[in-house]
Design a protein around this motif. Structure first.
Motif, PDB file in Angstrom:
ATOM      1  N   LEU A   1     -15.903 -14.269  32.072  1.00 54.78           N
ATOM      2  CA  LEU A   1     -17.292 -13.808  32.004  1.00 54.78           C
ATOM      3  C   LEU A   1     -17.449 -12.702  30.954  1.00 54.78           C
ATOM      4  O   LEU A   1     -18.413 -12.704  30.172  1.00 54.78           O
TER       5      LEU A   1
ATOM      6  N   ALA B   1     -17.262 -14.334  27.555  1.00 58.23           N
ATOM      7  CA  ALA B   1     -18.487 -15.082  27.265  1.00 58.23           C
ATOM      8  C   ALA B   1     -19.621 -14.144  26.871  1.00 58.23           C
ATOM      9  O   ALA B   1     -20.351 -14.395  25.900  1.00 58.23           O
ATOM     10  N   ASP B   2     -19.790 -13.059  27.629  1.00 53.92           N
ATOM     11  CA  ASP B   2     -20.845 -12.100  27.317  1.00 53.92           C
ATOM     12  C   ASP B   2     -20.625 -11.465  25.943  1.00 53.92           C
ATOM     13  O   ASP B   2     -21.573 -11.261  25.175  1.00 53.92           O
TER      14      ASP B   2
ATOM     15  N   CYS C   1     -20.166 -20.723  25.803  1.00 59.30           N
ATOM     16  CA  CYS C   1     -20.147 -19.408  26.457  1.00 59.30           C
ATOM     17  C   CYS C   1     -21.270 -19.273  27.477  1.00 59.30           C
ATOM     18  O   CYS C   1     -21.060 -18.767  28.591  1.00 59.30           O
TER      19      CYS C   1
ATOM     20  N   ALA D   1     -20.624 -18.960  31.537  1.00 61.84           N
ATOM     21  CA  ALA D   1     -21.179 -17.806  32.250  1.00 61.84           C
ATOM     22  C   ALA D   1     -22.138 -18.245  33.358  1.00 61.84           C
ATOM     23  O   ALA D   1     -22.131 -17.683  34.465  1.00 61.84           O
TER      24      ALA D   1
ATOM     25  N   ILE E   1     -20.053 -19.590  36.331  1.00 65.58           N
ATOM     26  CA  ILE E   1     -19.435 -18.503  37.097  1.00 65.58           C
ATOM     27  C   ILE E   1     -20.473 -17.808  37.968  1.00 65.58           C
ATOM     28  O   ILE E   1     -20.250 -17.560  39.165  1.00 65.58           O
ATOM     29  N   ARG E   2     -21.622 -17.488  37.400  1.00 63.64           N
ATOM     30  CA  ARG E   2     -22.672 -16.808  38.163  1.00 63.64           C
ATOM     31  C   ARG E   2     -23.172 -17.681  39.313  1.00 63.64           C
ATOM     32  O   ARG E   2     -23.463 -17.181  40.407  1.00 63.64           O
TER      33      ARG E   2
ATOM     34  N   ARG F   1     -20.805 -17.533  42.071  1.00 55.80           N
ATOM     35  CA  ARG F   1     -20.851 -16.200  42.695  1.00 55.80           C
ATOM     36  C   ARG F   1     -22.171 -15.950  43.420  1.00 55.80           C
ATOM     37  O   ARG F   1     -22.413 -14.847  43.896  1.00 55.80           O
TER      38      ARG F   1
ATOM     39  N   ALA G   1     -27.554 -16.890  36.657  1.00 55.14           N
ATOM     40  CA  ALA G   1     -27.177 -18.234  36.206  1.00 55.14           C
ATOM     41  C   ALA G   1     -28.339 -18.908  35.481  1.00 55.14           C
ATOM     42  O   ALA G   1     -28.146 -19.564  34.447  1.00 55.14           O
TER      43      ALA G   1
ATOM     44  N   TYR H   1     -28.594 -17.537  31.879  1.00 54.36           N
ATOM     45  CA  TYR H   1     -27.595 -18.119  30.978  1.00 54.36           C
ATOM     46  C   TYR H   1     -27.930 -19.571  30.656  1.00 54.36           C
ATOM     47  O   TYR H   1     -27.747 -20.028  29.515  1.00 54.36           O
TER      48      TYR H   1
END
Length: 221
Positions: free
Chosen positions: A3, A6-7, A25, A29, A32-33, A36, A42, A45
């Protein structure tokens, strides 16, 4: 770490104007978000990824965006959309068997959740036909996971889990452990299922994958 990278890459892209790997990227990201349970992030992104896809056209890097979009739909209770997004990607990548192999386990799970076992089986059969003696280990592991999930076959799923464990792919290992444990529990062997459930929960906790953790704990109950 993924993450952060990617950021950083997205920030550099904005600063210098290069668009190389922006789609990758942003998609990573977003995925992953979504896992989570940070759905708003999310979405942001995914908006970046969608703009890049509109600019550059379809590309293999859209794989991550597909997975993230499906995960978001599932998180919001729209199983039909989750399956549709994944299946559309499967159709669009008709001539990319390698990419299809990595999509297969997610499509199989989505199809089973949407009560379409026929589609799930056709996907598993399809990627099994792609497998060659020289296939890379991660591709073989994904084929095993798709096959074992459809067949509810403990031995095949255990082979998939062992492969992901050896490869050092934590989230895929978590999925394999969770699925294997569920199959074992379905066979009325809760004692044997518990260590694999615990391993999946531990992996998800280390990844801060709250949605996966909640799903696994619900299955355990």
């Amino acid at each position: 770490d993924a993450l952060v990278e990617a950021d950083t890459a997205l920030a550099i892209a904005e600063e210098v104007g290069t668009r190389i790997r922006v789609l990758t990227c942003a998609g990573v990201a977003a995925l992953i978000r979504a896992h989570r349970d940070d759905l708003a992030a999310a979405d942001r992104y995914l908006a970046v990824a969608a703009r890049e896809l509109d600019r550059a056209g379809r590309a293999p890097e859209g794989y991550w965006m597909t997975l993230a979009t499906a995960q978001l739909a599932s998180a919001r209770g729209d199983r039909d959309k989750a399956l549709r997004v994944l299946h559309d990607a499967w159709i669009a990548n008709e001539h990319s068997p390698g990419l299809r192999v990595y999509l297969a386990p997610a499509i199989v799970r989505a199809a089973l959740l949407a009560r379409d076992p026929q589609l799930a089986r056709s996907i598993a059969d399809g990627v099994e036909a792609y497998e060659q003696p020289g296939s890379v280990a991660s591709a073989r592991a994904n084929v095993l996971l798709a096959r074992g999930t459809v067949d509810r076959d403990r031995a095949t799923l255990e082979r998939a889990a062992d492969a992901f464990r050896e490869l050092g792919l934590p989230h895929e290992l978590g999925i394999a452990c969770e699925t294997t444990a569920a199959v074992i529990a379905e066979q009325q062997d809760a004692a044997s299922a518990r260590p694999l459930f615990d391993e999946a929960v531990d992996i998800y906790a280390r990844l801060d994958a709250r949605r996966d953790t909640a799903r696994t704990l619900a299955t355990m109950r």
